[in-house]
Design an enzyme around this catalytic site. Structure first.
Site, short mmCIF file in Angstrom:
data_model
loop_
_atom_site.label_atom_id
_atom_site.label_comp_id
_atom_site.label_asym_id
_atom_site.label_seq_id
_atom_site.Cartn_x
_atom_site.Cartn_y
_atom_site.Cartn_z
N GLY A 18 35.77 40.67 47.28
CA GLY A 18 35.02 41.77 46.68
C GLY A 18 35.82 42.48 45.59
N HIS A 71 50.19 68.37 33.99
CA HIS A 71 50.01 69.79 34.32
C HIS A 71 49.69 69.96 35.80
CE1 HIS A 71 50.09 70.68 30.03
NE2 HIS A 71 49.49 69.50 29.93
O1 G6P Z 1 30.14 43.78 48.75
P1 G6P Z 1 30.04 44.17 50.18
O2 G6P Z 1 29.90 43.00 51.10
O3 G6P Z 1 28.92 45.17 50.37
O4 G6P Z 1 31.37 44.88 50.58
C1 G6P Z 1 31.80 46.08 50.02
C2 G6P Z 1 33.20 46.42 50.45
O5 G6P Z 1 33.21 46.80 51.81
C3 G6P Z 1 34.15 46.29 52.72
O6 G6P Z 1 34.24 47.17 53.79
C4 G6P Z 1 35.50 45.94 52.19
O7 G6P Z 1 36.48 46.86 52.58
C5 G6P Z 1 35.54 45.78 50.70
O8 G6P Z 1 36.49 44.80 50.40
C6 G6P Z 1 34.21 45.36 50.14
O9 G6P Z 1 34.31 45.18 48.75
#
Ligand code: G6P
Length: 554
Positions: A271, A388
């Site tokens: 992902g 800052h």
């Molecule tokens: O793309 P998805 O299957 O909805 O996942 C969305 C996200 O959620 C998960 O919990 C992981 O921690 C991520 O690595 C991932 O990108």
């Protein structure tokens, strides 16, 4: 450690680095600069349009060879080859990690098992191209035949941070009528605020989820769907306004997304490495497909460099080894990402996920507990704003956080002398971190201001800035699709090299699962008509508080 192969910390190259670090404990970087007028030239290198000045690091001419020896002892070159070859380097999930295929603009095949995946990658890009053209040319319109004005991307984690970063980074390339919004959080305020400002007749929803099982994304999609149906849309019109990107076509169809509106994702893309795939559609819709392809070409150029350059000249390898140097031998827990570019302000958030989800691991590939630090805490924000606020800690705090200063040489918006001022701020911060100000300099400065000796002695210690704080300066011509692509790929490969040295699986994320499992149980208890389940007194007490409040409200 119960491993039969010698662990990382038992390698002679590791031990040599411990000794080398001890020999540098009393060295100050300002002396290293004074002794070597060529220091900048010796530690400056460029690849794929990205330049790196790493002269402001706690390194002598012996340091990089020691670090390179460690990289070779850990078989980094072999592991790079294995990644490009499509080996199952994500060992806990038994899959390859082939984000490099998504931006492979050469004619070379990329194999998963015996199959060349490039035809599917190319045909998806072609589908994206056609889709982007249909939306942008207003061939594909909303249910009242009006052209789309807004795209709402619903997704979280890797299906959110990457596209959001890249869309913001390339704002100067947005053209056409489309606005792009992102909804990630399950906090209802997020989607409410987005829906408040858009018109269902002219809004396209992109549902972005590799798994199509992520609670936040599915719940927000349900809300968007209901909103659409209650504001003029009907079931038959959903297919005009809802498009999905997922590796789980079946669940997307079951959810009500039309089959022809589903773009594929693949198991072999993590992902957090997926912004180059159809997950990048929000970006492609706003900047156009030609610019999106330029983004891919920048990443591809960095891939080629990473694959082919000798370790000594290899940008991702150099950055990775410097990170190892501080995290494992100097006790640094954190690493700051400081983009001096308004458009790149989302970079720290993206790199937080990329790096911390990839290398926040405590066992090696074979399940052995590590006896060394792995991924650092990634933090940061846009310069000069941070100067800052939190830069005080960088200058005088007791903790060590090496920093990457990231700045384009030219701006898209030459307002007055702003860019020169911004550039001066960036350089002066790195210089101040390196040089610091010693007690004699602090005293002399106060004497010049006319303070008496007693006042000088009182104030001077507070004005001492230790310096000797490491930083990299990363430069490029301007934030273009190509340079942004190369920059993000640089950090992806840096993360990979560090994971390769630590022998961790940089492509899984089992740590996020427990919270999800417990979250479902707690949700059931919050919503149930009565709750007599007990777990721990803190969680139970907090559940009771919520339940009582909502009973009161009712
Ligand atoms: O793309 P998805 O299957 O909805 O996942 C969305 C996200 O959620 C998960 O919990 C992981 O921690 C991520 O690595 C991932 O990108």
């Amino acid at each position: 450690m119960s491993t039969s192969k010698p662990g990382l910390t038992e390698k002679p190259e590791w031990k040599a680095l411990i000794d080398h670090q001890a020999s540098l404990k009393n060295t100050h970087m300002r002396d290293l600069f004074d002794q070597d007028p060529e220091r900048f030239r010796n530690y400056f290198t460029t690849a794929a349009g990205i330049s790196l000045d790493y002269s402001k690091n706690l390194i002598t001419r012996d340091t990089m060879p020691h670090l390179m020896a460690l990289a070779r002892a850990c078989k980094v070159p072999e592991q790079i080859e294995a990644m490009f070859r499509g080996d199952n380097i994500n060992t806990s999930e038994n899959r390859p990690a082939l984000h490099i295929a998504l931006r492979n603009l050469s004619d070379d095949p990329v194999h998963v098992g015996n199959d060349d995946i490039m035809p599917e990658v190319r045909s998806t890009l072609a589908r994206m191209e056609e889709f982007v053209w249909r939306i942008r040319s207003t061939q594909w319109r909303g249910f009242t035949n009006k052209p789309f004005t807004d795209v709402v991307s619903i997704g979280i984690g890797g299906s959110f941070l990457g596209p959001k970063l890249v869309s913001a980074a390339l704002k100067p390339y947005w053209h056409g009528r489309l606005n792009c919004h992102y909804v990630a959080n399950i906090d209802g305020s997020h989607i409410t605020e987005v829906l408040r400002h858009i018109n269902p007749e002219t809004t396209l929803f992109l549902i972005q989820s590799k798994s199509f099982r992520t609670q936040e994304t599915l719940e927000n999609t349900k809300v968007a769907r209901e909103w659409f149906l209650h504001n003029g849309g009907d079931e038959a019109l959903i297919s005009k306004h809802f498009v999905a990107v997922t590796a789980n076509e079946k669940e997307a169809i079951d959810f009500g997304i039309a089959e022809e509106n589903i773009f594929p994702m693949w198991d072999w893309v993590g992902g957090r490495y997926s912004l180059w795939s159809a997950i990048g559609l929000p970006t492609a819709l706003t900047i156009g497909m030609e610019n999106f392809r330029s983004l891919l070409s920048g990443a591809h150029a960095m891939d080629q460099h990473f694959k082919n350059a000798p370790l000594e000249d290899n940008l991702p390898v150099i950055l990775a080894l410097l990170g190892i140097w501080y995290g494992n031998f100097w006790g640094a827990d954190a690493h700051a990402i400081l983009p001096y570019d308004h458009y790149l302000r989302g970079l720290p958030a993206h790199l937080q996920q990329l790096d911390m989800e990839s290398n926040g691991k405590c066992v090696t590939h074979d399940g052995t507990s590590v006896d060394y630090q792995t991924g650092p805490i990634i933090w940061g924000g846009a310069g000069a704003n941070g100067q800052h606020a939190y830069h005080q800690l960088l200058h005088q705090g007791t903790r060590m956080s090496p920093a990457d200063f990231i700045i384009p040489l030219r701006t898209h918006n030459p307002v007055a002398t702003h860019h020169a001022i911004l550039f001066a701020n960036c350089l002066s911060q790195a210089q101040a971190l390196m040089r610091g100000k010693n007690l004699d300099e602090a005293r002399a400065e106060l004497r010049e201001q006319g303070l008496d000796e007693a006042a000088i002695e009182k104030l001077a210690p507070h004005k001492v800035i230790p310096g000797n704080k490491p930083s990299n300066t990363i430069l490029f011509e301007r934030s273009t699709p190509r340079t942004v692509g190369a920059l993000v790929a640089l950090y992806e490969h840096k993360t990979f090299v560090q994971g390769a040295i630590w022998d961790v699986d940089s492509f899984d994320q089992w740590g996020v699962e427990l919270g999800k499992q417990l979250g479902q149980d707690i949700l059931d208890r919050l919503l149930a008509s009565s709750d007599d389940k007990r777990t721990d007194s803190s969680t139970d007490g907090l559940i009771d508080l919520f339940r009582r409040k909502h009973k009161d409200d009712a």
